[in-house]
Each structure stands twice: as C-alpha cells, then as structure tokens.
Design a protein around this motif. Sequence first.
Motif, PDB file in Angstrom:
ATOM      1  N   ASP A   1      53.885  50.315  29.335  1.00 30.75           N
ATOM      2  CA  ASP A   1      53.507  51.521  29.853  1.00 30.75           C
ATOM      3  C   ASP A   1      51.976  50.917  30.474  1.00 30.75           C
ATOM      4  OD1 ASP A   1      54.295  52.856  26.757  1.00 30.75           O
ATOM      5  OD2 ASP A   1      54.776  53.751  28.904  1.00 30.75           O
ATOM      6  N   VAL A   2      52.072  51.348  31.930  1.00 26.14           N
ATOM      7  CA  VAL A   2      51.005  50.884  33.026  1.00 26.14           C
ATOM      8  C   VAL A   2      49.635  51.875  32.535  1.00 26.14           C
ATOM      9  CG1 VAL A   2      50.150  50.690  35.035  1.00 26.14           C
ATOM     10  CG2 VAL A   2      52.570  49.586  34.581  1.00 26.14           C
ATOM     11  N   VAL A   3      48.548  51.673  32.279  1.00 25.71           N
ATOM     12  CA  VAL A   3      47.699  52.442  32.215  1.00 25.71           C
ATOM     13  C   VAL A   3      46.621  52.382  33.313  1.00 25.71           C
ATOM     14  CG1 VAL A   3      47.686  52.409  29.865  1.00 25.71           C
ATOM     15  CG2 VAL A   3      46.130  50.725  30.946  1.00 25.71           C
ATOM     16  N   PHE A   4      46.432  51.430  34.120  1.00 23.39           N
ATOM     17  CA  PHE A   4      45.415  51.218  35.263  1.00 23.39           C
ATOM     18  C   PHE A   4      46.200  50.195  36.105  1.00 23.39           C
ATOM     19  CE2 PHE A   4      41.600  51.847  37.081  1.00 23.39           C
ATOM     20  CZ  PHE A   4      41.032  50.773  37.316  1.00 23.39           C
TER      21      PHE A   4
ATOM     22  N   GLU B   1      44.348  47.847  39.519  1.00 25.04           N
ATOM     23  CA  GLU B   1      43.153  47.595  40.224  1.00 25.04           C
ATOM     24  C   GLU B   1      43.694  47.115  41.560  1.00 25.04           C
ATOM     25  OE1 GLU B   1      40.776  45.092  38.129  1.00 25.04           O
ATOM     26  OE2 GLU B   1      38.936  45.485  39.499  1.00 25.04           O
TER      27      GLU B   1
ATOM     28  N   SER C   1      45.255  43.592  39.926  1.00 25.03           N
ATOM     29  CA  SER C   1      45.843  43.567  38.713  1.00 25.03           C
ATOM     30  C   SER C   1      46.615  44.754  38.013  1.00 25.03           C
ATOM     31  CB  SER C   1      44.798  43.021  37.683  1.00 25.03           C
ATOM     32  OG  SER C   1      43.678  43.939  37.550  1.00 25.03           O
TER      33      SER C   1
ATOM     34  N   GLU D   1      47.558  46.596  34.459  1.00 27.65           N
ATOM     35  CA  GLU D   1      47.122  46.805  33.241  1.00 27.65           C
ATOM     36  C   GLU D   1      47.816  47.583  32.287  1.00 27.65           C
ATOM     37  OE1 GLU D   1      42.207  46.801  33.958  1.00 27.65           O
ATOM     38  OE2 GLU D   1      42.980  47.535  32.177  1.00 27.65           O
ATOM     39  N   SER D   2      48.240  47.093  31.274  1.00 27.91           N
ATOM     40  CA  SER D   2      49.098  47.885  30.010  1.00 27.91           C
ATOM     41  C   SER D   2      47.768  48.002  28.819  1.00 27.91           C
ATOM     42  CB  SER D   2      50.302  47.233  29.516  1.00 27.91           C
ATOM     43  OG  SER D   2      49.748  46.031  28.865  1.00 27.91           O
ATOM     44  N   VAL D   3      48.079  48.704  27.867  1.00 28.37           N
ATOM     45  CA  VAL D   3      47.188  48.860  26.773  1.00 28.37           C
ATOM     46  C   VAL D   3      46.710  47.423  26.403  1.00 28.37           C
ATOM     47  CG1 VAL D   3      46.693  49.603  24.247  1.00 28.37           C
ATOM     48  CG2 VAL D   3      48.063  50.912  26.044  1.00 28.37           C
ATOM     49  N   LYS D   4      47.599  46.342  25.995  1.00 29.10           N
ATOM     50  CA  LYS D   4      47.207  45.136  25.407  1.00 29.10           C
ATOM     51  C   LYS D   4      47.390  44.098  26.249  1.00 29.10           C
ATOM     52  CE  LYS D   4      47.239  46.039  20.759  1.00 29.10           C
ATOM     53  NZ  LYS D   4      47.007  47.723  20.827  1.00 29.10           N
ATOM     54  N   ALA D   5      47.471  44.182  27.755  1.00 23.39           N
ATOM     55  CA  ALA D   5      47.693  42.965  28.583  1.00 23.39           C
ATOM     56  C   ALA D   5      47.313  43.367  30.276  1.00 23.39           C
ATOM     57  CB  ALA D   5      48.868  42.531  28.465  1.00 23.39           C
ATOM     58  N   VAL D   6      46.783  42.351  30.698  1.00 20.15           N
ATOM     59  CA  VAL D   6      46.530  42.365  31.953  1.00 20.15           C
ATOM     60  C   VAL D   6      47.397  41.516  32.703  1.00 20.15           C
ATOM     61  CG1 VAL D   6      44.761  42.103  33.797  1.00 20.15           C
ATOM     62  CG2 VAL D   6      44.290  42.450  31.424  1.00 20.15           C
TER      63      VAL D   6
ATOM     64  N   GLU E   1      47.893  39.840  36.571  1.00 21.39           N
ATOM     65  CA  GLU E   1      47.473  39.726  37.954  1.00 21.39           C
ATOM     66  C   GLU E   1      48.897  39.859  38.939  1.00 21.39           C
ATOM     67  OE1 GLU E   1      43.404  37.193  36.804  1.00 21.39           O
ATOM     68  OE2 GLU E   1      45.475  36.358  36.713  1.00 21.39           O
TER      69      GLU E   1
END
Lengths: 133, 448, 497
Positions: free
Chosen positions: A37-40, A42, A58, A60-65, A67
């Motif tokens: 699930d993508v949360v953000f 950039e 980039s 972001e999911s909850v636990k990973a970024v 690039e």
Amino acid sequence: MAYPTEYRYTKEHEWIVVKGGIATIGITDYAQHELGDVVFVELPKAGTKLAAGKIFGSVESVKAVSEIFAPASGDLVEANAALQDKPETLNTDPHGAGWLVKVKLTNPAELSSLLDAAAYEAFIAEKQKEASS
Amino acid sequence: MRYLPKSPAERQEMLAAIGVKSVEELFSTIPEAYRLKKPLNLPGPLSEPEVIEYFRARAAENSVGYTSFLGAGVYNHLSSVITDTVLQRGEFLTSYTPYQAEISQGTLQAIFEFQTLMCQLTGQEVANASMYDGSTATTEAVLMAERLTGKRRVLVARSVHPEYREVLKTYAKNSGLKVEEIGYTAAGTVDAKELQSALRDDVCAVVAQSPNFFGAIESLPPLAEAAHASGALLVTAITEGVSLGVVRPPAEADIVAMEAQSFGLAPSYGGPFAGVIASKEKFVRQMPGRLAGQTVDMDGSRGFVLTLATREQHIRREKATSNICTNQALCALAATVHLTLLGKEGLREMAEQNLAKAQYALQELQTIPGVKRTFAGPFFNEFVVELPRSVKMVNAELLKEKIVGPFVLGSAYPELTKHALVCVTETTSRAEIERMVAAVRRALEQPL
Amino acid sequence: MTENTKKVSRHPTQSEGLIFEKSSPGKRAFDLPPLDVPVVDAAKALGEFRRSEGVEGFPEVSEIEVLRHFTRLSTWNYAIDLGMYPLGSCTMKYNPRVNEHVARLTGLATEHPYQPQELSQGCLKILQLLEKCLLEITGMDAVTLQPAAGAQGELTGILLIRAHHEKLRNPRKTVLIPDSAHGTNPATAIIAGYQVQNIKSSDEGQIDIAHLDEQVTGDVAALMLTNPSTLGIFEQRIAEIAKVLHAKGALLYMDGANMNALTGVTRPGDLGVDVMHLNLHKTFSTPHGGGGPGAGPVAIKKLLEPYLPVPVLVEKEGGRLALDYHRKESIGRVRAFGGNFGVLVRALAYILAYGPGVRQATEDAVLNANYIRKHLVGVFDLPYTRPSMHEVVFSDALQKKHGVNTVDIAKRLIDYGFHPYTTAFPLIVPGALMIEPTESESKEECDLFIDAMKSIAREAETDPELVKTAPHTTRVRRLDEVAAARKPVLRWKPGGK
C-alpha cells in the motif's frame, strides 16, 4: 495486469510512453505490488531537469521507501498532483491514472535502450523464479 | 546473584542440552589470547542495602539544605507525587518502544496525549514524541529548516542559551552549515536591525529563544516577518515551558524547539530531560523523531501506532531526517502526567506565581544601593541585575549562608562582567527571597 | 459499539478514552500552596505578550481521574516486569528497582547542573566511579558520559575520529559500514559529514578481510563494526581488521550495542578498537521506559583524548573533583549540561550490585541464547551456522512454504504471552527472526518460549490462516498503519474524534 505494448520499461520498474513530444512516466504493476500500500509519493516541481538513470523522486509504503529512476532525460512539465491526496491510485491504476510525471524529452534516442513489454515481462518472470527458488 | 534466575543445577541441565561441558566452550569463537583469565577489577558486589548506602552517602556530599536561585535552562518547580506513582508502574517503566502496537497501546496513547499537549502549549499544529533535550531539539529544528529550504546559513541570537548555541555549532560544523550570531539590544532582546542587515536569501533559519537566556520575552512577529521575507524559517527555542501558562504561544514560529524539563522532571544534575519539536502540518515529513498517529483496528476500534516511520533511521538509514532512535519517552510521559495534573488552571496559576515571585525579588534587590536592573521589558521568572561588585564574591558569601546564588553571566557573556541572572520560581518562599536579599546586601556592604 | 453503549459491553479499562475527552471546566487535580508575595497583574507585567486565557483545550480533570486514566493505559502495555522480550540487540534485561530508588534520592535528583562544583562532589564522585568501571569493562583509556543515547554516542565517536584526521590535515571522506549494521550507523555517518560505503558480509556473516583490504583506501576514515555482529556472531578476526585499518591510518569504531555478550569475558580495547559507544539502557539495565531515556557513553583510546566533548571530569589536588571546560581541541558539546545523570546513576548501581561477578550475567545470556538455538534448529531455518553468542538469528524460509512469514509468526507469539522477537532485521537475512533472551530469563521462561515457537511452527503447517491473522487475544488487532500514514492524525482536536 497486462503491460501496455506501446510503453517502454526499465529494469528499475519504471515505464515511459511518449505522445506528442511529451513523455509520461510511472512505475509498473510489479513495482506497486512489491511495495504494498502506497502512503506517500515525493515528486519534484515543474521545471526540474531529469537525467536518465538518476533518482528523481520516491514512493513510500508504511515500512519502505523506493526511489524512482528517470528512464530518460528531460524537463519536468507536470507532476501528478492527484497522488498527494490519493496515493492509493498508484496501487489501483499504476499504468494509467497513477502516472507520476510528464516530461519534455531532451534526448529521445535514450528510449531505444529500454525494454519493450515482452522483454520486461520476461525480466520479471525471471525475478519471480529467483525469489521462489 | 539475585538478578539471575538460574540455579547451578539448571545451568548444568542447559549445558547438557546444548551438548557442551562448560559455558567456556560457548565462548570458543573469541580467540584464546583475548579471553580474560581473571575477573574484572570492579567495586562490589553490593547487597541492596549497601547500594542504597553508597548513593545516600554521595547525596549527602551535594547541596542538601541549600536554597537556590539558579535557572539558566534548568528550573525547580512543584510537582505531584502522582507523577512518580504512574511512572513507576512496571508497564510504563519497563516496556519497550511501541513498535508492536497491539501490546503497547498504553505508551502510544500517552504519546498521542503528549503530542496534543505540546501543540496546545506552543500554538503549533504537530509535535513529536520527544528529542533528547532542548539543546538537541533546537539543533535538529535548524537541520529541519535546512532540509525544507535547501539553504545553508543560520542566524542565531546571542540571547539563546550559550550551551544550545555550542551544540548547534558542533553539529553544524560537519553538515556544511554556516552559523552566525546576532547581538542583543539594550533591552536584552534580539537586535532586529542587525538581523535585517544579516538576512539575505541564503538563510535557512533565524533562531531566537523566548523567554531568552536573560529571561526577557522576545517579540516574535517582527522576527518571523523578517525571516520569511528572506525565505528563511523562524525557529524558536523555549527553555522554560511553564512560561507558556501566562505568556502568549510562539504561533508565528515555523518550528518550536522546547525543553520539557519544567513539566515535572527533576533537575537531576542535568538529565535526563525531554526536548520536543513542534511545527506546522505541512512540514511534518521533514520532522525528526517518533510520531504517534491515531487509526482504527480491523474491528473499527480506535487505536494508535507509530507512523510516518519512513522518515526515520531504521528505514531511511543514511537518508533519514535524523539518526535518533532511543528518545526520552518516559520523561515525556512524566511531563504528560504532570501537565494533566496541573491542568488548565493549575498551569496558569503556577505561571502567575512565578511572575509574582520574580517581580518581588527584583523589587527587593533594587532596594540595595548600587544594584541595577539591566534589561527593561517584560520577563517571566528570570531577570538580570548588575552588582556594584563581583558576582563571584557575592555568591561566595551567599554560600556561607546556604544559598546558591544567581548564575554568573560573565562566564558566557564576557561583556556582562558584573551581571547575574536571578531565577525565582513558585518553589521559593518569600522568607527565602528576603533572606537572599539581606545576604546580598550584607555581602555588598563588606569592606573591600 | 456506539458512544451511547460505552459503559455496557466492555470493561472500562478497555474503552478508556483520551484525557481530553474526560475534561470539564472547573475540575482540578493539583492545588498550589497560596502565594506569599503580592499578586502581579499579568496584563501589566506582560502587556502584549500576555496569554489572555488558560491554554486552550488543556485538560481539566480531578486527581482520581488522572490516576485511573494512566493506570488503565498502563494495563494495555506488555513489559519486562510481565515477561520476556526476546528482541535481538535490544538486551531487554531486568530493570533493578533499587536503581529507581537511588536515582530519586534527595541530594541526587535535586541537584542543578550549574551549582558550585564544591557542592557537587557527590555527583562528581558518582561520575568518576562510573567512568572507572566502564574503562575497566571496555579496556579503553578514557570515556565521556555526555551522549544521551547510542545514536548520539555514535555521532560523538565519529566526530572524534574526524577531529583526529583533521589534526593530520586530512579529514578523509568515507566511513565503511557492513550491510548488517543497525540503521543509526549510516544515518550517523552522514550527519558527521562522511559518505557511506557498504561492505558486504561473507557467506558466514563475517567481514571479508581480503575484500576489506581493497576497500580501505586513504579516503577511508573508519570502519563502524558491531561486535558481536547483528547476527549474534563474534567477529573472530577483529584484531586483523584493526591492523588492516591502522595500516592505512583509518580507525576502528565499535558499536557496543551487543556488549552483553562480552562483558567480563573479553575487552574491546584489547581487540584493537579505537573508539566505541555503550548503550546503558541495554547492557547496563537502565529501563527503556517505552522508548527512552538512555545514555550512550563513548570510550576511547588515548589518541582521541584531546578531542573529548567538554566538560571533562578531572581530579585536582586533595582528591577534589572538577569539570574542565577549557579544552582547546575539543569537538565541543553534543548536548547541554553533562549528560543523562539519572540514567548514569542507575547504570552505576547495576555495576555495583554485580561487582567482579558481572561475567556471570554474560555467561547466562550466552547460555540462554544457545539453549534456545539448540531447541529451535530444524524447526526454523538457520541461515548462518557459526556459533551464536547472546543472540541467534533464524529465518522464516521453512514457514514461507506455507505462506507464513516472520511478521505473522511474531504476531502469533503475542497470543502465547510473549513480546515478539525482532523481525526483518538484520537486512542481510530475508525474513529474519532475531532472538535475544538476555540473562534475566529463567530456564522455565526459556522452555515456555521454545514451546511457543514450536507450537507456532506446527500451526504454520497445519493452520496457516490462524498464524496469518494473529494476534487474536489483544485489545486491538491489526491496526491500520496505511491509513495512519496516508492521512496522519497526530493530535486530538476538540469536536474531532
């Protein structure tokens, strides 16, 4: 999900399609599935210069970024503002409404070294085989 | 040993289960040459009563029975025994960072309440779950401003706590930040003219403290305006949080870096305390430190989780907003309980008492011939006076009467040679204030 | 369940709201003694700076409501006082209560950091004794107690290294960091102004010395090494590693997070380490308190002494102790005041309780970890087979075949009354289960843990759904972290939920 044949792909799981001199760039269905699930998201501002193979943003999911690497060089015309409010679009429609940026290419020749849909699908099939072995 | 829940027989059983004859075999990967052959030369072992006796003896060698007029970034305030009752509950004291949310809801909800209280106090929109202290919070706020603006110069007021400025310099040296200091006016507040002429479009942060190190309250709106006009952010440091009970909040600041020690944390010879960063929602992704966020579980019940973790070191690693991992969670909990006990009226009343006590002390000190108030303008519970003779000498005399005198400003501000920073809180009785004033009067009357 | 039926179905401790939701104007929990000096009109004293009302939204509740509120909240937490935390590299050992008592003594808790040094000899003696003990334990030459936590200790250590190189006219550019390192290591190197170069671990989870020799150039300032590594394995050739670095003028930094495997058995100073930090909230039992405070003292070899943060504790004639603020080559301060004194007191109390017998704690920690390893080998996949010290790292490879991963297993462990182990770290082990029992667990607790893990492994085969939807017995279940990150709600607001 099928990989559109008119798109080109990178080994870092980005896609790019050109229409009327403007290239639209996004991440593939494989990438969004790996991320969860993508949360953000950039993304850079309009006017930023993208360089082929270099990081420009980039996801972001909850636990990973993760690039994002530019498939080709160009000047950023528009970043997908809708993703600020609804980052989940990247999960539901990664090849369509989940596009990331629109770019005016400065060196269209770079596209020729990218993978076509068949080659990309073979590439990820290989990756999936490695992962489950 | 009473902390080790093993009998000799059990150790043998376990070694047998593993399949080794002695525990020494379990250390076989350490090259023989580096394995110690003798026990370490350490004091002890001490029984529990002996441990207590050792520390009681050390405590007796400190300042028990003295009345103090020191502030300068660490403040004595009243607090309730209930704060400790809560803190000593094993479920708070001995629990881990709340990464496993299902079994840490107590900690997470308390953090959420802490974040809320900090926003309410400072007039900001979001606050984090704590930094090490006010000095590192201020430094991290500046680094945050650098990330947000992309600029490299920092203008910090000299009226900011001297040790806070030292910490900023230590961190700035290696991140390519250029730190410059801005002086103060005859009123003891930031020299706005000097600030204006130093401001160009290459500044990421203007840093001011309010009440500042001299106890004077800064006017923030013009500082914010000047900073913003040049594309910089205003960072405001607060060392005395109780001031917010009666002083208007620093809402114009872009980032607030506050020390929460005044909210129920003992002075404890310098730590542990708790710093907080509070700022605007739009900046939250550049904020360092942990954040507790509200959410729902699969049954729709409200719950809390650590969130926006992708800012932090365990995910971003070298691209993290900060390297901070362990923070000051239990201290933040103490502040939360303390502020909840004080409540709206209690905090206001405590602040008003500080105001009254400090005003009274200043008024009484000014009756001594030669003692002059240095900075006009509003103050909270600290103020600067100039003495006709050396502050060090006066303090030496006060010590004989079991009074710890005010902070000697000359050590940090060479131009303030005869000046003292006096702090009076609600904990100092009128009798003690009068006793201090009488002692100062006597010290100054002594023949040279 | 709606707001109307709040009192009906569940016990009050289960539905405790936010303190702000219990607030009502006029309630008070704490009274102050009456003012004994003339009242001051805040409007006159502060003018435009006056806050016209009390802090808006601040709670107004009574004493019993505050006490009940936080007591109820506390019952939702797991804690060491309740049971084991098998968290790898966290060293969740018993927090001795006498340490809490002494840290709170009048005469210790009450001291102001700026009070005259002649009135602080008790505090300074405590600091001096702790310094001596930590030097004896680490085998180093000098120590600073200033850093507030391990990460800050790391930063201090790297800044000391930088100062050393700058003195030699070349600060150098890179810090080498193994791919198994804790995230604070690379984050710290960046803040210190260095670039990070990753070193891949060998097949056995150790540093590849030949490879290292190539990677250490004149641009490398230091190697940040955790020993034992985050795999719980002792870096056997650490002395050689130190030699390789020193030959090129680079320094060896040791992350002391895993010191619980070494105390009393070996000393980093003897192994060639130049600078290291300790985590007092790990090895030295100071309580985690839900995330901190901690303390991260940094111990060094003589060559780095000139650069120590100020102030430095010194002994003057007659045994009088003092703080020296005038050190020309110091890197400066990393924080205001001297350090987390209250945490330092607790660490010293721990050391005094053990004395020279502190080795026994290390032996029991390593014994427990190996006992657990012995019983779980074969049940879980063991990716690195070298001997474990105080912690053991398994992987979820066997359970993955049934669609169950390390996070699922960890969540199911909660139903058995344990806190999860460390999941998904170190990064070099996909699907890692990192287990560190510490010496504070009895044989009985270890056996219970082993049985729970075996049971979960069976469940993964026979009833994977049960494991994948765990935990089943907690107050809240599977909180929506995605929603929390997409639309962060980070504070209570009046009228809002």
